[in-house]
Scaffold this active site. Sequence first.
Site, PDB file in Angstrom:
ATOM      1  CD  GLU A 273     -34.517  98.789  54.224  1.00 55.63           C
ATOM      2  OE1 GLU A 273     -34.177  97.630  53.924  1.00 55.63           O
ATOM      3  OE2 GLU A 273     -35.654  99.066  54.679  1.00 55.63           O
TER       4      GLU A 273
ATOM      5  CG  HIS B 158     -34.651  94.163  53.129  1.00 53.14           C
ATOM      6  ND1 HIS B 158     -35.572  95.112  52.765  1.00 53.14           N
ATOM      7  CD2 HIS B 158     -34.820  93.124  52.267  1.00 53.14           C
ATOM      8  CE1 HIS B 158     -36.275  94.672  51.745  1.00 53.14           C
ATOM      9  NE2 HIS B 158     -35.844  93.466  51.416  1.00 53.14           N
TER      10      HIS B 158
ATOM     11  CD  GLU C 130     -34.763  93.568  57.449  1.00 54.87           C
ATOM     12  OE1 GLU C 130     -33.961  94.478  57.759  1.00 54.87           O
ATOM     13  OE2 GLU C 130     -35.831  93.767  56.848  1.00 54.87           O
TER      14      GLU C 130
END
EC number: 3.5.1.114
Lengths: 322, 322
Positions: A31, A125, A187
């Site tokens: 990631e 992330h 995220e």
Amino acid sequence: MILTEEGREERGKSLFSLARMAVSGGTHGNELSGVYVVQEMERQRKETGEHAWPIPVTTVLSNPRAVKECRRYIDKDINRCFNRATLSSPITDSSPYEVRRAQELNNLLGPKGSTDAIDLICDLHNTTANMGLTLIHYTTSDWVTLHICKYLQTKITKVPVRVLVLDVPISDAYSLESVSKHGFSIEVGPQPHGVVRADIYTIMKEAVDLTIDWIHKFNSGTVFEGGDVEAFKLIKSVDYPRDPKTRTLTAAIHPHLQDRDFCLLKQGDPLFLSFSGETVKYEEEPLHPFFINEAAYYEKEIAFHLGKKMMLTIPSVQVQKD
Amino acid sequence: MILTEEGREERGKSLFSLARMAVSGGTHGNELSGVYVVQEMERQRKETGEHAWPIPVTTVLSNPRAVKECRRYIDKDINRCFNRATLSSPITDSSPYEVRRAQELNNLLGPKGSTDAIDLICDLHNTTANMGLTLIHYTTSDWVTLHICKYLQTKITKVPVRVLVLDVPISDAYSLESVSKHGFSIEVGPQPHGVVRADIYTIMKEAVDLTIDWIHKFNSGTVFEGGDVEAFKLIKSVDYPRDPKTRTLTAAIHPHLQDRDFCLLKQGDPLFLSFSGETVKYEEEPLHPFFINEAAYYEKEIAFHLGKKMMLTIPSVQVQKD
């Protein structure tokens, strides 16, 4: 100081100052936005010295071996290793790399649940799902992290900023940010694993810079007004249709559902399109899907999660004076 | 039979019929559309028998170990193992898995360059780049594959269908489809590796079905009219800006270039955005970039390829009568 409607002065809820935070990337080694945000912050520190930011910031690559190999993990997903049981398990020659590394990180940033633990970890992330900027928490009652979310929602306008609550007891919480007193993970997506996209990197960097900004303002005595914060609470997960014998997928996410993370899914809406062309429909109560078609969740047997929208009311906060 | 402008009857160029073709997926184990197209074709064969298609079709998963682990490869990229040297290298205990498997596939579908080689391999790939449907060849003079491209360009309207020519001598050609008499590979994107998207899967399946359709029509005597086919020829590759010591990336593809595969890149156009915010511009002759930000090319030190647009003129073709 806040002026109420009646004109009275009202102070916010007093909370301890946040002496130190950590920004961690590469918890999943493929990631890449988080890896490059941490790399860039380390370059900034080298260039500007310890005063690169107005508060002390620790930067860390959580899983350096996985980053080097551009894989999610080497032996097991490190972001499931920060529960109490794994953090206290004895290390032997056969211990997975990630269990060792999780214990190292717990020594560096924790110990989890102790007064010595760092004040806040912001763990970075990426997802292949179209989730914009999503801030993930374990609890609905951490006013610090919820205020940071509210601040990011106000300041970031290029993409939707959403709050996701897992509601797991902190002792069972298994991810890196649970080591700190007030942790959350960021995220950002959609971004393929093993790729860095400038647009996604820029959103993530902005979210980190604004988090540092909020903490600095909070520590300096700014009163942050309370109010409502919209959040999504995880209800359950849904797997792909699979061949009962081989467990291989027999369908993909339906094109009408793909990329529609957080949109309401209603009875009769298409869920999957089988490889031979049949549509599978949704037959349950209306809920909000997210992490739709996340690459790393195929092995976890998750096609998407479903959540409920809710409104959290948070109080005004300000730093506690000595 | 074709009527010329003057009203004369003209037959197309006579070519041998295509007795057997192969459809291969999973040459890169994490490019999932091809894996599921092969799986679906095998299901169709099981359901309908050998007459699932009007011509004999061999289906094969090229790198089953990599598919199982959802990785591009185990020891080395198999799609660089089909040059003459690697196919004839002696196998020892320390031979990479992919070299063994490439030789197995050469026995199954080749031997490369021999009259026994299968007539056509259609090798299925996905890319994280926004390349729509791209058909990749080694030569500008294979009328069979160029006619298939022309057919696909006419029939598929949902996404751009482009032709890419690598122009490598067939003996140096290193990829699976070079084992067959008339091979080409199909790239469909954008799709993250380790993910199957229904829209991308559907385009790939349609391209395979139309290829079978063309071969059947050709074998049955249909004359395919000649004409012009637009193609892109690979000129060179461009790497990311990197730290000279660590070789780590210092910039990502610029947002203005990202997802603009095959659009003309002109002097002064933005190429990269550094992680600290500086733009790097393009300073050379106008060319067409493709494979922009392909995940698998980071390790090959390729940020994108550059190509020149050209027009190929192909003759009418028809099957050679016995």
